[in-house]
Design a protein around this motif. Structure first.
Motif, PDB file in Angstrom:
ATOM      1  N   UNK A  36       0.834  -1.189   0.000  1.00 51.53           N
ATOM      2  CA  UNK A  36       0.000   0.000   0.000  1.00 51.53           C
ATOM      3  C   UNK A  36       0.875   1.249   0.000  1.00 51.53           C
ATOM      4  N   UNK A  37       0.545   2.178  -0.895  1.00 53.97           N
ATOM      5  CA  UNK A  37       1.253   3.454  -0.969  1.00 53.97           C
ATOM      6  C   UNK A  37       0.288   4.579  -0.619  1.00 53.97           C
ATOM      7  N   UNK A  38       0.793   5.563   0.137  1.00 55.09           N
ATOM      8  CA  UNK A  38      -0.037   6.698   0.532  1.00 55.09           C
ATOM      9  C   UNK A  38       0.629   7.998   0.084  1.00 55.09           C
ATOM     10  N   UNK A  39      -0.169   9.019  -0.274  1.00 55.14           N
ATOM     11  CA  UNK A  39       0.413  10.290  -0.702  1.00 55.14           C
ATOM     12  C   UNK A  39       0.896  11.146   0.463  1.00 55.14           C
ATOM     13  N   UNK A  40       0.310  10.920   1.638  1.00 56.81           N
ATOM     14  CA  UNK A  40       0.709  11.637   2.852  1.00 56.81           C
ATOM     15  C   UNK A  40       0.664  10.670   4.020  1.00 56.81           C
ATOM     16  N   UNK A  41       1.522  10.936   5.031  1.00 58.24           N
ATOM     17  CA  UNK A  41       1.627  10.006   6.156  1.00 58.24           C
ATOM     18  C   UNK A  41       0.332   9.894   6.949  1.00 58.24           C
ATOM     19  N   UNK A  63       9.571   5.497   4.545  1.00 53.11           N
ATOM     20  CA  UNK A  63       9.342   6.918   4.755  1.00 53.11           C
ATOM     21  C   UNK A  63      10.234   7.456   5.843  1.00 53.11           C
ATOM     22  N   UNK A  64       9.902   8.639   6.332  1.00 56.50           N
ATOM     23  CA  UNK A  64      10.675   9.283   7.382  1.00 56.50           C
ATOM     24  C   UNK A  64      10.017   9.149   8.739  1.00 56.50           C
ATOM     25  N   UNK A  65      10.441   9.996   9.678  1.00 55.24           N
ATOM     26  CA  UNK A  65       9.960   9.887  11.056  1.00 55.24           C
ATOM     27  C   UNK A  65       8.454  10.123  11.173  1.00 55.24           C
ATOM     28  N   UNK A  66       7.906  11.025  10.360  1.00 54.09           N
ATOM     29  CA  UNK A  66       6.464  11.265  10.408  1.00 54.09           C
ATOM     30  C   UNK A  66       5.677  10.033  10.004  1.00 54.09           C
ATOM     31  N   UNK A  67       6.150   9.336   8.989  1.00 49.30           N
ATOM     32  CA  UNK A  67       5.497   8.107   8.534  1.00 49.30           C
ATOM     33  C   UNK A  67       5.641   7.011   9.597  1.00 49.30           C
ATOM     34  N   UNK A  68       6.819   6.906  10.170  1.00 50.40           N
ATOM     35  CA  UNK A  68       7.042   5.905  11.229  1.00 50.40           C
ATOM     36  C   UNK A  68       6.115   6.181  12.407  1.00 50.40           C
ATOM     37  N   UNK A  69       5.980   7.463  12.785  1.00 51.30           N
ATOM     38  CA  UNK A  69       5.119   7.806  13.918  1.00 51.30           C
ATOM     39  C   UNK A  69       3.676   7.377  13.673  1.00 51.30           C
ATOM     40  N   UNK A 267       8.353  15.144  14.280  1.00 49.08           N
ATOM     41  CA  UNK A 267       8.477  15.968  13.084  1.00 49.08           C
ATOM     42  C   UNK A 267       7.186  16.260  12.363  1.00 49.08           C
ATOM     43  N   UNK A 268       6.056  15.774  12.886  1.00 47.28           N
ATOM     44  CA  UNK A 268       4.762  16.056  12.275  1.00 47.28           C
ATOM     45  C   UNK A 268       4.019  17.109  13.088  1.00 47.28           C
ATOM     46  N   UNK A 269       3.660  18.225  12.463  1.00 46.80           N
ATOM     47  CA  UNK A 269       3.035  19.308  13.212  1.00 46.80           C
ATOM     48  C   UNK A 269       1.569  19.030  13.480  1.00 46.80           C
ATOM     49  N   UNK A 270       1.097  19.545  14.603  1.00 43.75           N
ATOM     50  CA  UNK A 270      -0.279  19.408  15.026  1.00 43.75           C
ATOM     51  C   UNK A 270      -0.855  20.779  15.381  1.00 43.75           C
TER      52      UNK A 270
END
Length: 293
Positions: A36-41, A63-69, A267-270
């Motif tokens: 499965x591929x996603x355009x955003x985490x 992916x990066x840290x945002x995807x891992x989170x 690294x993902x803003x809220x």
């Protein structure tokens, strides 16, 4: 053979990209994984849930840290192992665990490495693997989002941090394990599960993802001069020795702020909040790391 799933951020890439990932998985004997591929985490959690429903017992996260989170938030407590192919900007979680930015090596680690059972933090209902925070670090991440980060990578964070150094601090009351720990002016609150940031800088000197504790830090540094002294102290010695920093460890943290401020997880803003409620979730996630199984 393990039942393998791949959940990938389609906008991130290393090496030969996702086609190389497919080839290397086939070479390793994984011919038909759940893919499965996603355009955003932010779309990843639903796909991870589908993979678990499909019976996956090993989930590769690309992916990066945002995807891992986002994936950790679903995988924590499931007993299913997460393997990481670090394809993001920072990849702090992977680098702290010794996982290289090499597709073939990352697959080898995922399929035949050893498994570590690690703590994760939980802030305002969401889990994080490396670090979360409110104030300056969140503004830095918000400002570096999108095209700026894609174009300039880590330099984007430095650029946006410099633009926010004169932002007015906020008043904070912080309870640690249900007892008052800090009351006063703050420009940044950090919660850490791992210690290393960009370039090997240690935000927390002895952080461990296996001690059942969160690292907690607050700084009241203001302006370029005080922040320069704080960063210099972090780079050459102990953050805790800075006159503008206070640190401790905790199982549980509650912070009440006098106004809404932005916060971030890995690294993902809220969105802005006036309350931060955090705790440690001990031994919640199984991760494939280098070494013999």
């Amino acid at each position: 053979m393990k039942k393998v799933a791949v959940v990938a951020h389609a906008g991130k890439t290393i090496g030969g990209g996702l086609e190389e990932l497919r080839r290397e998985l086939r070479r390793a004997g994984v011919a038909d994984p759940y893919w499965s591929e996603v355009p955003k985490s932010k779309y990843a959690p639903e796909r991870v849930e589908r993979a678990l429903s499909d019976g996956a017992d090993l989930v590769f996260v690309w992916g990066g840290d945002g995807m891992v989170q986002r994936c950790v938030d679903v995988l924590a407590g499931s007993g299913v192992t997460m393997a990481i192919v670090p394809a993001g900007t920072a990849n702090l979680f992977a680098s702290n665990l010794g996982i290289p930015q090499d597709i073939a090596e990352a697959i080898e680690i995922g399929l035949r490495g050893r498994t570590r059972t690690l703590d994760v933090g939980k802030l305002n209902g969401e889990r994080f693997a490396v670090m979360a925070g409110a104030g300056l670090d969140a503004r830095m991440i918000q400002g570096a989002d999108g095209q700026l980060k894609d174009r300039f990578g880590r330099l984007a964070y430095i650029w946006t941090a410099s633009k926010n150094l004169r932002t007015e601090p906020f008043e904070a009351t912080i309870e640690v394990n249900d007892e008052l720990w800090y009351e006063g002016t703050a420009s940044c609150i950090l919660l850490g599960n791992l210690g290393s940031l960009f370039g090997g800088i240690e935000a927390f000197d002895d952080a461990s993802p296996e001690d059942g504790l969160l690292e907690v830090g607050v700084t009241n540094a203001e302006g370029l001069g005080q922040w320069a002294r704080t960063v210099a102290r972090t780079a050459v010695g102990s953050t805790a020795k800075s006159p503008f920093v206070q640190v401790t460890k905790a199982k549980k943290v509650t912070a009440s702020l006098d106004r809404k401020v932005p916060y971030e997880l890995d690294g993902g803003d809220r969105k802005k909040v006036k309350k931060l409620k955090a705790r440690i979730d001990p031994g919640a996630i199984a991760v494939a790391v280098p070494g013999a199984s």
